[in-house]
Design an enzyme around this catalytic site. Structure first.
Site, mmCIF file in Angstrom:
data_model
loop_
_atom_site.group_PDB
_atom_site.id
_atom_site.type_symbol
_atom_site.label_atom_id
_atom_site.label_comp_id
_atom_site.label_asym_id
_atom_site.label_seq_id
_atom_site.Cartn_x
_atom_site.Cartn_y
_atom_site.Cartn_z
ATOM 1 N N GLU A 154 -5.366 -22.377 -15.626
ATOM 2 C CA GLU A 154 -4.987 -22.856 -14.438
ATOM 3 C C GLU A 154 -5.095 -24.143 -14.418
ATOM 4 O O GLU A 154 -6.225 -24.739 -14.642
ATOM 5 C CB GLU A 154 -6.175 -22.129 -13.373
ATOM 6 C CG GLU A 154 -5.803 -22.538 -11.882
ATOM 7 C CD GLU A 154 -6.431 -21.810 -10.966
ATOM 8 O OE1 GLU A 154 -7.198 -20.594 -11.273
ATOM 9 O OE2 GLU A 154 -6.976 -22.345 -9.669
ATOM 10 N N LYS A 202 -14.447 -16.842 -6.264
ATOM 11 C CA LYS A 202 -13.405 -16.787 -7.200
ATOM 12 C C LYS A 202 -13.231 -18.514 -7.845
ATOM 13 O O LYS A 202 -13.097 -18.860 -9.120
ATOM 14 C CB LYS A 202 -11.956 -16.633 -6.747
ATOM 15 C CG LYS A 202 -10.994 -16.433 -7.654
ATOM 16 C CD LYS A 202 -10.150 -17.770 -7.935
ATOM 17 C CE LYS A 202 -8.897 -17.389 -9.027
ATOM 18 N NZ LYS A 202 -8.236 -18.674 -9.234
ATOM 19 N N ASP A 208 -17.685 -12.320 -23.425
ATOM 20 C CA ASP A 208 -16.879 -11.196 -22.835
ATOM 21 C C ASP A 208 -16.735 -11.633 -21.196
ATOM 22 O O ASP A 208 -17.789 -11.444 -20.581
ATOM 23 C CB ASP A 208 -17.683 -9.930 -22.944
ATOM 24 C CG ASP A 208 -17.145 -8.882 -22.229
ATOM 25 O OD1 ASP A 208 -16.269 -8.973 -21.394
ATOM 26 O OD2 ASP A 208 -17.499 -7.668 -22.699
ATOM 27 N N HIS A 261 -3.167 -30.107 -6.107
ATOM 28 C CA HIS A 261 -2.183 -29.382 -7.401
ATOM 29 C C HIS A 261 -1.073 -30.178 -7.677
ATOM 30 O O HIS A 261 -0.576 -30.296 -8.637
ATOM 31 C CB HIS A 261 -1.898 -27.889 -6.803
ATOM 32 C CG HIS A 261 -3.001 -26.898 -6.899
ATOM 33 N ND1 HIS A 261 -2.938 -25.658 -6.717
ATOM 34 C CD2 HIS A 261 -4.299 -27.334 -7.372
ATOM 35 C CE1 HIS A 261 -4.266 -24.988 -6.904
ATOM 36 N NE2 HIS A 261 -4.845 -26.224 -7.234
HETATM 37 C C1 MEV Z 1 -8.401 -21.629 -6.664
HETATM 38 O O1 MEV Z 1 -8.434 -21.031 -7.790
HETATM 39 C C2 MEV Z 1 -9.755 -21.341 -6.032
HETATM 40 C C3 MEV Z 1 -9.965 -21.895 -4.743
HETATM 41 O O2 MEV Z 1 -9.376 -20.837 -3.943
HETATM 42 C C4 MEV Z 1 -11.594 -21.721 -4.603
HETATM 43 C C5 MEV Z 1 -11.895 -21.768 -2.726
HETATM 44 O O3 MEV Z 1 -11.229 -21.340 -1.882
HETATM 45 O O4 MEV Z 1 -12.873 -22.139 -2.781
HETATM 46 C C6 MEV Z 1 -9.732 -23.096 -4.066
#
Ligand code: MEV
Length: 434
Positions: A76, A259, A275, A376
């Protein structure tokens, strides 16, 4: 010149010059992938190829007063840049403080079906009476367990759903290994013993990924260090607190919040040769132990005199290992561990927890300010500039000019670069991703 403006070879030269890696390490990194076909074939079934994932360095993560350069393996694009931005803010505020209980215990279960209430009592008493024999069975199954700083912590009996299932849970210290193989071997050996002892055949013997040991990380942030060109630091901090509240009240936001944390943690775990599914599974189990899925970190305010301080806290399991077959086979993992320079598993777990926290901080700050897409796009502009042949400071300058351009292509970046090289002076501006 900033680290990210160097070419990969220049970055390796820098690391070698500064003594972070040896000449041989630099050569090994250049020759990536380090995995030979015969080793890959021995790792999995039906192996036909090897996939490369870039390894980037999170530079200058301060945890418990020690600075780390943390290798992160990820596909990513924004993860390493965001981690660097979060680590820089944390560093300006004294760094992350982390703590962990230094005896990692992993559970493994031997499960029986349809055990009546009387049987449960009888079985539990037998298990208690034969605890010493059970320990002997485990020591025989994995004789070197105690030598590797591992061992057996205890055994408990747990009814599930009014006796529909009943399990004997083993608590195992795997030392610095991730421990899955050890736990499975021990529980399988114990299943045979218990079948004889209790006179009932178990349904299964298997480890549980529900790791109860956690790492806790904290950082206290002066809102001033969060300010952007257009917003005061306090305003940004307030939005971060609101975003954190939102994730506590809405599980569909909490999962995205987490995430973001796992972006950092899993990238570290992968570079470390661990792992990553076990790391993910344990983290998400832990996030839902209260019966509701919750964020793994929170951001609140505390008052210091007349000043508000942003307080970030993260608690989560960190189901990684520092030794083991995969780590040995993946030469890159051992090299990444050398670059990290953690003394032991517990220091590694704390460093990775800190990465999760600063990764989360960077994501929330982006969401609270320019938005994730802007960041990004910025990164994409840097990549386009590199692809067009920009070097060093030119990369930032070309990227900056691309931002004003609706057509973001390599061709456009080449045009911008040519224009610049034809005579325009470089401005030396600042950037957050240092
Ligand atoms: C993107 O990979 C992760 C985010 O969506 C985490 C978040 O929203 O806190 C930017």
């Amino acid at each position: 010149m900033k680290f990210y403006e160097l070419s990969p070879q220049e970055r390796r030269n820098f690391l070698e010059r500064e003594g972070y890696i040896t000449h041989n390490d630099a050569r090994l990194l250049r020759l990536s992938p380090l995995l030979r076909e015969y080793a890959a074939d021995g790792m999995i079934e039906n192996q036909v190829g090897i996939m490369g994932i870039p390894i980037g360095l999170l530079m200058g993560l301060k945890v418990n007063d020690k600075e780390y350069n943390v290798p992160m393996a990820t596909e990513e694009p924004s993860v390493v840049a965001a981690a660097c931005a979060g680590a820089k803010i944390a560093r300006e505020n004294g760094g992350v403080i982390a703590a962990i209980w230094p005896l990692r215990v992993i559970p493994a279960d031997i499960v029986f079906q349809r055990v009546s209430a009387e049987q449960q009592e009888d079985f539990a008493a037998k298990v208690e009476d034969h605890y010493k024999d059970m320990v002997r069975v485990m020591q025989k199954a994995v004789p070197n367990l105690t030598h590797h700083n591992g061992g057996i912590e205890g055994v408990s009996c747990v009814p599930i759903h009014k006796g529909e299932f009943w399990k004997v849970r083993l608590w195992i210290w795997p030392g610095e290994a991730m421990g899955a193989n050890i736990a499975n071997r021990l529980s399988e050996a114990e299943a045979k013993y218990l079948e004889g002892l209790l006179g009932i055949k178990p349904l299964a013997a298997i480890l549980s990924n529900a790791e109860t040991e956690t790492v806790t990380c904290g950082v206290d942030i002066d809102p001033k260090t969060l300010e952007t060109k257009t917003e005061s630091g306090l305003k940004v901090a307030k939005k971060i607190v609101e975003l954190s509240r939102w994730s506590e009240m809405d599980d569909t936001r909490a999962v995205t919040h987490n995430k973001g944390i796992m972006n950092g943690v899993v990238a570290c775990a992968l570079a470390n040769g661990s792992d990553t599914r076990a790391v993910e599974a344990a983290a998400h189990w832990y996030a839902s132990t209260d019966g509701e899925y919750k964020p793994l970190s929170t951001w609140t305010f505390k008052q210091e005199g007349r000043k508000k301080i942003l307080v970030g806290r993260l608690t989560m399991p960190m189901a990684i290992g520092k030794v083991g077959f995969s780590i040995k086979t993946l030469g890159t993992a051992e090299l990444c561990q050398r670059i990290l320079g953690a003394e032991d598993l517990w220091e590694t777990q704390m460093a990775f927890g800190a990465v999760g926290l600063v990764q989360n901080l960077a994501a929330l700050r982006s969401i609270a300010t320019e938005g994730i897409t802007q960041g990004h796009l910025k990164l994409r502009d840097y990549n386009l500039a590199r692809a067009a042949g920009a070097q060093g400071k030119e990369i930032r300058q070309v990227a900056k000019r691309m931002m004003l351009n609706p057509k973001r292509t390599v061709r456009q970046a080449e045009i911008k670069l040519a224009e610049m090289r034809e005579g325009e002076a470089f401005e030396d501006d600042e950037d957050e991703n240092e």
